[in-house]
Every structure is written in C-alpha cells, then in structure tokens.
Write a protein that holds these residues in place. Structure first.
Motif, PDB file in Angstrom:
ATOM      1  N   VAL A  31       1.082  -1.236   0.168  1.00  0.00           N
ATOM      2  CA  VAL A  31       0.537   0.010  -0.256  1.00  0.00           C
ATOM      3  C   VAL A  31       1.521   1.423  -0.232  1.00  0.00           C
ATOM      4  O   VAL A  31       1.602   1.691   1.127  1.00  0.00           O
ATOM      5  CB  VAL A  31      -0.852  -0.095   1.360  1.00  0.00           C
ATOM      6  N   LEU A  32       0.963   1.842  -1.011  1.00  0.00           N
ATOM      7  CA  LEU A  32       1.670   3.228  -1.074  1.00  0.00           C
ATOM      8  C   LEU A  32       0.493   4.661  -0.906  1.00  0.00           C
ATOM      9  O   LEU A  32      -0.005   5.149  -1.578  1.00  0.00           O
ATOM     10  CB  LEU A  32       2.233   3.700  -2.650  1.00  0.00           C
ATOM     11  N   ALA A  33       1.062   5.282   0.043  1.00  0.00           N
ATOM     12  CA  ALA A  33       0.598   6.192   0.687  1.00  0.00           C
ATOM     13  C   ALA A  33       0.281   7.062   0.009  1.00  0.00           C
ATOM     14  O   ALA A  33       2.111   7.619  -0.864  1.00  0.00           O
ATOM     15  CB  ALA A  33       1.033   6.913   1.942  1.00  0.00           C
ATOM     16  N   SER A  34      -0.466   7.754   0.050  1.00  0.00           N
ATOM     17  CA  SER A  34      -0.536   9.212  -1.790  1.00  0.00           C
ATOM     18  C   SER A  34       0.229  10.465  -1.315  1.00  0.00           C
ATOM     19  O   SER A  34       0.848  11.010  -1.627  1.00  0.00           O
ATOM     20  CB  SER A  34      -1.977   9.188  -2.138  1.00  0.00           C
ATOM     21  N   GLN A  35       0.141  10.899  -0.039  1.00  0.00           N
ATOM     22  CA  GLN A  35       0.802  11.752   1.011  1.00  0.00           C
ATOM     23  C   GLN A  35       1.351  10.882   2.050  1.00  0.00           C
ATOM     24  O   GLN A  35       1.089  10.195   3.163  1.00  0.00           O
ATOM     25  CB  GLN A  35      -0.096  13.168   1.617  1.00  0.00           C
ATOM     26  N   PRO A  36       2.914  11.448   2.771  1.00  0.00           N
ATOM     27  CA  PRO A  36       3.599  10.906   3.844  1.00  0.00           C
ATOM     28  C   PRO A  36       2.978  11.503   5.279  1.00  0.00           C
ATOM     29  O   PRO A  36       2.668  12.349   4.647  1.00  0.00           O
ATOM     30  CB  PRO A  36       5.163  11.628   3.575  1.00  0.00           C
ATOM     31  N   VAL A  37       2.633  10.364   5.939  1.00  0.00           N
ATOM     32  CA  VAL A  37       2.424  10.554   6.348  1.00  0.00           C
ATOM     33  C   VAL A  37       2.841  11.317   7.831  1.00  0.00           C
ATOM     34  O   VAL A  37       2.681  11.817   9.143  1.00  0.00           O
ATOM     35  CB  VAL A  37       1.143  10.037   7.494  1.00  0.00           C
ATOM     36  N   VAL A  38       4.294  11.272   8.249  1.00  0.00           N
ATOM     37  CA  VAL A  38       4.974  11.581   9.279  1.00  0.00           C
ATOM     38  C   VAL A  38       6.529  11.607   8.567  1.00  0.00           C
ATOM     39  O   VAL A  38       6.928  11.922   7.177  1.00  0.00           O
ATOM     40  CB  VAL A  38       5.435  10.020   9.515  1.00  0.00           C
ATOM     41  N   LYS A  39       7.584  12.506   8.697  1.00  0.00           N
ATOM     42  CA  LYS A  39       8.608  13.183   9.472  1.00  0.00           C
ATOM     43  C   LYS A  39       9.681  13.311   9.363  1.00  0.00           C
ATOM     44  O   LYS A  39       9.699  13.520  11.011  1.00  0.00           O
ATOM     45  CB  LYS A  39       8.617  14.501   8.272  1.00  0.00           C
TER      46      LYS A  39
END
Length: 189
Positions: A31-39
């Motif tokens: 599953v590839l997230a469209s937006q990063p959720v962490v940095k």
C-alpha cells in the motif's frame, strides 16, 4: 567399461533436460500512501523466515501424490521489500543505521491445493509478526489472513500465485491501516 560410461553419460544428459518443478511468482503490491504521514523518523527494516518448510504451496491430487512448490524469489526478501516500500511511502526514512528497528517475522505462508480432474480447492494462510524496537520500548504484533476459493478443472500455478499475492496484499493493508502500530511508531521513534 565403455558401455557403463556411455550409460552414465546418457543418464546425466537426460537428468539435465528433465522438466523442472513449477515455481510461484510471489510479487505482492504494498500500500503506497499518496501523501507522507510522518517526517524525520528513521527506521531500519529487517526480516526472518521462521517457517518450518520453505515451500509456499502444496498440491494434493488425491492419488497419494503431494507436490510442494517453491517461490521463484526469496519470500523473506520479497516481503521485506514490500514492507520497506510501504513504510517509505508513509514518510519513514529507511536507514539501516537507525536505532529504531522494525523486524518482519514470517511464521506461515502456504497455499494448500486439493486438486481433482474436475475441480480444485485453494486454501491460503499467512501469518507474520512485526517487532518494533526503539530506545523508548518494544512493540510486537501478529497479523494473519486466510482465504479459500474453489474452481473448475485443475488449479493452475497462476491461480496459486494470485491467491498468495492477494493474501499478502490484504495483510499489508491491515498493517498500513493499523492504528495501534501507527500510533506506536509516531510516538516512539
């Protein structure tokens, strides 16, 4: 002596040209997230294959003949790569030098096939364990899935591949959407 040498040579050549057992192509989609959720959170990813047998399918044709089938690729590396890509897409920096480590343990991955002349039954099982260790603590959780399907005629290698790839994909979705795991990673890395 010459006849014995000739017979041995013919047997060796025949063995080299004998058909090989089919192998399954295991290539799950993470599953590839469209937006990063962490940095800015680094994670080292590792894996272990703890299955007692290294084959991924067993075909029973009912004639006291059971045929194990292996994967073309190393299942541990394929699943580790899928998990690495999945966490990378979420925004985690995959760094083998990180103090925070995620380990994937493969406990079970099998497609059982009951194959007959007119029909077949596929029963797939997958069980993995994720172990996250960071300076702030340890998190351990098991993920599993099962699937079953029936079809006409004999089961093809492609149907077995599809069953295992779909099951691994479903478990990867569970990992992606697991609030307990995501909260632990965000608070403890």
């Amino acid at each position: 002596m010459k006849k014995l040498l000739l017979a041995a040579s013919i047997m060796a050549l025949t063995a080299c040209s004998a058909p090989t057992e089919p192998q399954l192509n295991i290539n799950p989609e993470p599953v590839l997230a469209s937006q990063p959720v962490v940095k800015g959170k680094a994670l080292a990813v590792d894996s272990r294959d703890l299955r007692p047998a290294q084959f991924v399918a067993v075909v029973d044709n009912g004639e006291k003949s059971v045929q194990p089938l292996h994967a073309k690729q190393n299942l541990r590396l394929v699943m580790q790569d899928a998990l690495t890509r999945q966490f990378g897409a979420q925004g985690y920096t995959i760094d083998n030098q990180s103090q925070s480590k995620l380990r994937l343990d493969i406990l079970e991955a099998m497609v059982n096939v009951k194959d007959g002349m007119m029909s077949h039954d596929l029963s797939s099982k997958l069980q993995i364990q994720l172990v996250v260790e960071s300076p702030k603590g340890k998190f351990v959780k098991r993920y599993s899935g099962k699937s079953a399907r029936s079809g006409a005629m004999s089961a093809s290698v492609e149907k077995m591949e599809e069953a295992m790839n779909n099951l691994i994909g479903a478990v990867l979705k569970d990992i992606y959407a697991d609030p307990e795991l995501n909260t632990y990673l965000q608070e403890n890395l």
